[in-house]
Design a protein around this motif. Structure first.
Motif, PDB file in Angstrom:
ATOM      1  N   VAL A   1       0.870  -1.169   0.000  1.00 38.37           N
ATOM      2  CA  VAL A   1       0.000   0.000   0.000  1.00 38.37           C
ATOM      3  C   VAL A   1       0.910   1.223   0.000  1.00 38.37           C
ATOM      4  O   VAL A   1       1.692   1.418   0.927  1.00 38.37           O
ATOM      5  N   GLY A   2       0.841   2.038  -1.046  1.00 38.10           N
ATOM      6  CA  GLY A   2       1.790   3.129  -1.186  1.00 38.10           C
ATOM      7  C   GLY A   2       3.197   2.574  -1.258  1.00 38.10           C
ATOM      8  O   GLY A   2       3.476   1.629  -2.005  1.00 38.10           O
ATOM      9  N   GLU A   3       4.105   3.139  -0.451  1.00 40.82           N
ATOM     10  CA  GLU A   3       5.483   2.655  -0.384  1.00 40.82           C
ATOM     11  C   GLU A   3       5.680   1.651   0.745  1.00 40.82           C
ATOM     12  O   GLU A   3       6.798   1.211   1.003  1.00 40.82           O
ATOM     13  N   GLY A   4       4.578   1.286   1.415  1.00 43.53           N
ATOM     14  CA  GLY A   4       4.689   0.395   2.562  1.00 43.53           C
ATOM     15  C   GLY A   4       3.989  -0.930   2.345  1.00 43.53           C
ATOM     16  O   GLY A   4       3.534  -1.265   1.248  1.00 43.53           O
ATOM     17  N   VAL A   5       3.909  -1.699   3.429  1.00 41.02           N
ATOM     18  CA  VAL A   5       3.323  -3.038   3.408  1.00 41.02           C
ATOM     19  C   VAL A   5       2.358  -3.153   4.579  1.00 41.02           C
ATOM     20  O   VAL A   5       2.695  -2.781   5.717  1.00 41.02           O
ATOM     21  N   VAL A   6       1.171  -3.656   4.316  1.00 45.29           N
ATOM     22  CA  VAL A   6       0.204  -3.932   5.380  1.00 45.29           C
ATOM     23  C   VAL A   6       0.126  -5.439   5.559  1.00 45.29           C
ATOM     24  O   VAL A   6       0.178  -6.203   4.587  1.00 45.29           O
ATOM     25  N   ILE A   7       0.052  -5.880   6.809  1.00 46.98           N
ATOM     26  CA  ILE A   7       0.009  -7.302   7.141  1.00 46.98           C
ATOM     27  C   ILE A   7      -1.341  -7.624   7.762  1.00 46.98           C
ATOM     28  O   ILE A   7      -1.835  -6.882   8.627  1.00 46.98           O
ATOM     29  N   MET A   8      -1.923  -8.703   7.322  1.00 44.09           N
ATOM     30  CA  MET A   8      -3.211  -9.171   7.839  1.00 44.09           C
ATOM     31  C   MET A   8      -3.033 -10.546   8.470  1.00 44.09           C
ATOM     32  O   MET A   8      -2.290 -11.380   7.954  1.00 44.09           O
ATOM     33  N   SER A   9      -3.702 -10.780   9.574  1.00 40.36           N
ATOM     34  CA  SER A   9      -3.756 -12.121  10.149  1.00 40.36           C
ATOM     35  C   SER A   9      -5.220 -12.488  10.358  1.00 40.36           C
ATOM     36  O   SER A   9      -6.072 -11.622  10.558  1.00 40.36           O
ATOM     37  N   THR A  10      -5.506 -13.786  10.273  1.00 38.31           N
ATOM     38  CA  THR A  10      -6.864 -14.286  10.470  1.00 38.31           C
ATOM     39  C   THR A  10      -6.809 -15.411  11.487  1.00 38.31           C
ATOM     40  O   THR A  10      -6.254 -16.487  11.211  1.00 38.31           O
ATOM     41  N   ILE A  11      -7.360 -15.148  12.658  1.00 39.24           N
ATOM     42  CA  ILE A  11      -7.336 -16.113  13.758  1.00 39.24           C
ATOM     43  C   ILE A  11      -8.772 -16.455  14.115  1.00 39.24           C
ATOM     44  O   ILE A  11      -9.549 -15.575  14.491  1.00 39.24           O
ATOM     45  N   GLN A  12      -9.111 -17.729  13.969  1.00 43.42           N
ATOM     46  CA  GLN A  12     -10.460 -18.217  14.251  1.00 43.42           C
ATOM     47  C   GLN A  12     -11.502 -17.355  13.534  1.00 43.42           C
ATOM     48  O   GLN A  12     -12.536 -16.982  14.104  1.00 43.42           O
ATOM     49  N   GLY A  13     -11.216 -17.047  12.278  1.00 48.44           N
ATOM     50  CA  GLY A  13     -12.150 -16.317  11.442  1.00 48.44           C
ATOM     51  C   GLY A  13     -12.159 -14.818  11.615  1.00 48.44           C
ATOM     52  O   GLY A  13     -12.852 -14.110  10.871  1.00 48.44           O
ATOM     53  N   GLU A  14     -11.397 -14.284  12.563  1.00 49.04           N
ATOM     54  CA  GLU A  14     -11.363 -12.847  12.837  1.00 49.04           C
ATOM     55  C   GLU A  14     -10.120 -12.238  12.203  1.00 49.04           C
ATOM     56  O   GLU A  14      -8.990 -12.612  12.546  1.00 49.04           O
ATOM     57  N   ARG A  15     -10.311 -11.285  11.292  1.00 43.27           N
ATOM     58  CA  ARG A  15      -9.189 -10.616  10.648  1.00 43.27           C
ATOM     59  C   ARG A  15      -8.748  -9.406  11.462  1.00 43.27           C
ATOM     60  O   ARG A  15      -9.560  -8.696  12.036  1.00 43.27           O
ATOM     61  N   SER A  16      -7.444  -9.171  11.444  1.00 41.37           N
ATOM     62  CA  SER A  16      -6.884  -7.935  11.999  1.00 41.37           C
ATOM     63  C   SER A  16      -5.759  -7.467  11.090  1.00 41.37           C
ATOM     64  O   SER A  16      -5.189  -8.261  10.332  1.00 41.37           O
ATOM     65  N   PHE A  17      -5.445  -6.183  11.193  1.00 44.23           N
ATOM     66  CA  PHE A  17      -4.487  -5.573  10.286  1.00 44.23           C
ATOM     67  C   PHE A  17      -3.448  -4.798  11.077  1.00 44.23           C
ATOM     68  O   PHE A  17      -3.693  -4.343  12.201  1.00 44.23           O
ATOM     69  N   ARG A  18      -2.276  -4.622  10.465  1.00 37.75           N
ATOM     70  CA  ARG A  18      -1.190  -3.857  11.077  1.00 37.75           C
ATOM     71  C   ARG A  18      -0.413  -3.148   9.967  1.00 37.75           C
ATOM     72  O   ARG A  18      -0.342  -3.622   8.846  1.00 37.75           O
ATOM     73  N   GLY A  19       0.152  -2.019  10.293  1.00 34.05           N
ATOM     74  CA  GLY A  19       0.921  -1.278   9.305  1.00 34.05           C
ATOM     75  C   GLY A  19       0.212  -0.005   8.881  1.00 34.05           C
ATOM     76  O   GLY A  19      -0.752   0.430   9.532  1.00 34.05           O
ATOM     77  N   PRO A  20       0.640   0.588   7.780  1.00 33.71           N
ATOM     78  CA  PRO A  20       1.658   0.058   6.868  1.00 33.71           C
ATOM     79  C   PRO A  20       3.077   0.161   7.419  1.00 33.71           C
ATOM     80  O   PRO A  20       3.427   1.149   8.059  1.00 33.71           O
TER      81      PRO A  20
ATOM     82  N   ALA B   1      -6.054   4.204   4.156  1.00 33.41           N
ATOM     83  CA  ALA B   1      -6.525   3.060   3.381  1.00 33.41           C
ATOM     84  C   ALA B   1      -6.548   1.789   4.226  1.00 33.41           C
ATOM     85  O   ALA B   1      -7.487   0.972   4.127  1.00 33.41           O
ATOM     86  N   VAL B   2      -5.532   1.613   5.054  1.00 29.34           N
ATOM     87  CA  VAL B   2      -5.477   0.427   5.920  1.00 29.34           C
ATOM     88  C   VAL B   2      -6.603   0.461   6.948  1.00 29.34           C
ATOM     89  O   VAL B   2      -7.280  -0.548   7.193  1.00 29.34           O
ATOM     90  N   LEU B   3      -6.843   1.609   7.547  1.00 28.46           N
ATOM     91  CA  LEU B   3      -7.901   1.706   8.562  1.00 28.46           C
ATOM     92  C   LEU B   3      -9.286   1.543   7.931  1.00 28.46           C
ATOM     93  O   LEU B   3     -10.179   0.950   8.546  1.00 28.46           O
ATOM     94  N   ASP B   4      -9.470   2.054   6.715  1.00 25.17           N
ATOM     95  CA  ASP B   4     -10.730   1.808   6.013  1.00 25.17           C
ATOM     96  C   ASP B   4     -10.939   0.314   5.786  1.00 25.17           C
ATOM     97  O   ASP B   4     -12.053  -0.202   5.945  1.00 25.17           O
ATOM     98  N   LEU B   5      -9.865  -0.373   5.403  1.00 26.71           N
ATOM     99  CA  LEU B   5      -9.954  -1.812   5.197  1.00 26.71           C
ATOM    100  C   LEU B   5     -10.282  -2.529   6.506  1.00 26.71           C
ATOM    101  O   LEU B   5     -11.083  -3.472   6.526  1.00 26.71           O
ATOM    102  N   ALA B   6      -9.671  -2.088   7.599  1.00 28.08           N
ATOM    103  CA  ALA B   6      -9.932  -2.698   8.899  1.00 28.08           C
ATOM    104  C   ALA B   6     -11.395  -2.540   9.292  1.00 28.08           C
ATOM    105  O   ALA B   6     -11.994  -3.449   9.887  1.00 28.08           O
ATOM    106  N   VAL B   7     -12.001  -1.403   8.947  1.00 28.42           N
ATOM    107  CA  VAL B   7     -13.417  -1.191   9.236  1.00 28.42           C
ATOM    108  C   VAL B   7     -14.275  -2.137   8.400  1.00 28.42           C
ATOM    109  O   VAL B   7     -15.233  -2.741   8.903  1.00 28.42           O
ATOM    110  N   ARG B   8     -13.919  -2.297   7.129  1.00 28.30           N
ATOM    111  CA  ARG B   8     -14.734  -3.127   6.237  1.00 28.30           C
ATOM    112  C   ARG B   8     -14.589  -4.617   6.524  1.00 28.30           C
ATOM    113  O   ARG B   8     -15.556  -5.374   6.441  1.00 28.30           O
ATOM    114  N   GLU B   9     -13.356  -5.037   6.848  1.00 33.04           N
ATOM    115  CA  GLU B   9     -13.077  -6.472   6.866  1.00 33.04           C
ATOM    116  C   GLU B   9     -12.582  -7.007   8.204  1.00 33.04           C
ATOM    117  O   GLU B   9     -12.438  -8.225   8.367  1.00 33.04           O
ATOM    118  N   GLY B  10     -12.286  -6.133   9.162  1.00 34.40           N
ATOM    119  CA  GLY B  10     -11.687  -6.573  10.412  1.00 34.40           C
ATOM    120  C   GLY B  10     -12.680  -7.152  11.393  1.00 34.40           C
ATOM    121  O   GLY B  10     -13.895  -6.968  11.277  1.00 34.40           O
TER     122      GLY B  10
END
Length: 303
Positions: free
Chosen positions: A51-70, A81-90
């Motif tokens: 994402v941009g010049e960075g990297v966002v990492i996602m983990s999925t534990i027992q069906g629950e997604r979380s995000f970190r970064g970029p 963009a990462v926080l918007d994604l966390a709202v939609r999919e986290g």
């Protein structure tokens, strides 16, 4: 905008990619280590995306997604963009922060956003020299216990090498029989992670130390580089054959790393009271803190 379709699994083939990323933006928490992600991939299902010049990492534990970064240079647009994604999919706890630079960026951009410290997952970081030398009154009790162990059990110590890994596997089996790993979901997951580490010991760049009592391995630690100043102990195990083996493994690990790394990260206590007490007894230099944001709070961050 970033979507789930932009992510791909973290695999051993990504070693060069993450080595370059972490050379430019060193991790400070063990959970950001590539070794951690690979060993625990069966449980946390790590994926990453640019994402941009960075990297966002996602983990999925027992069906629950979380995000970190970029992970990368400060970039307010990429963060949004990462926080918007966390709202939609986290999941309920949708976003994790593992370093001060990201914490400062998030706090400056969204000063009203509640960020909750997660004490249970804060890493303990020690001065390697302190753990090797155990100086002064602060470590008097530990020194006495360690001296008694050495006197009564007459241990020998050696580096873990590829040639020793077969014995390490046997040691792990004995440890799991003692701790009933297969009856504990947490220990069963850790056993799988440790088996991966042993099977990929060389590729991961791991090192280790083994403590023998009466010829058999009674304690073992596996560790590697986290950043230029810090080594991280990923696994540390000991059998109850002779009281004090954990203290010996800890001290021998630090002694081998002293002079190479000023700091030694011994990971978190997972909120376990006995483990917290044991880690605090060694007087950490500092904690590598973790902060989280809930999805419901991220939704309201612009209000």
């Amino acid at each position: 905008m970033i979507s789930l379709d932009d992510f791909k699994p973290v695999t051993p083939e990504d070693r060069a990619f993450f080595a370059d990323l972490y050379r430019r933006h060193p991790p400070v928490h063990s959970d950001m280590s590539l070794t951690t992600m690979l060993c625990w991939n069966h449980y946390a299902h790590y994926e990453y995306a640019r994402v941009g010049e960075g990297v966002v990492i996602m983990s999925t534990i027992q069906g629950e997604r979380s995000f970190r970064g970029p992970v990368g240079p400060p970039d307010a647009e990429a963060l949004e963009a990462v926080l918007d994604l966390a709202v939609r999919e986290g999941g309920e706890v949708a976003y994790y922060i593992f370093d001060d630079a990201t914490l400062d960026l998030v706090s400056a951009r969204y000063p009203a956003l509640p960020l909750r410290p997660d004490r249970d997952f804060a890493d303990y970081v020690y001065l390697t020299e302190d753990l090797a030398d155990l100086p002064g009154r602060d470590y008097l009790t530990i020194r006495k216990h360690l001296n008694r162990f050495r006197r009564e059990c007459e241990p020998t110590v050696e580096a873990v090498t590829p040639a020793l890994l077969g014995e390490v596997v046997g040691f792990l089996e004995r440890w799991c029989e003692w701790r009933h790993c297969d009856d504990s979901p947490v220990l069963a997951e850790e056993k799988t992670a440790l088996q991966y580490a042993i099977a990929h010991f060389t590729d991961l760049g791991l090192e280790g130390v083994a403590v023998r009592v009466e010829g058999a391995i009674a304690g073992c630690a596996l560790y590697d580089r986290l950043n230029d100043e810090t080594a991280v102990v990923h696994f540390e195990k000991g059998l109850p054959d002779c009281d004090g083996v954990y203290k010996a493994v800890n001290q021998e690990t630090a002694d081998r790393l002293k002079g190479r790394y000023p700091f030694l990260n011994r990971e978190s206590d997972l909120g376990l009271p006995g483990l917290r007490e044991a880690k605090l007894r060694y007087h950490p230099h500092h904690l590598a803190e973790v902060h989280t944001a809930r999805r419901v709070d991220l939704e309201k961050r612009h209000l």
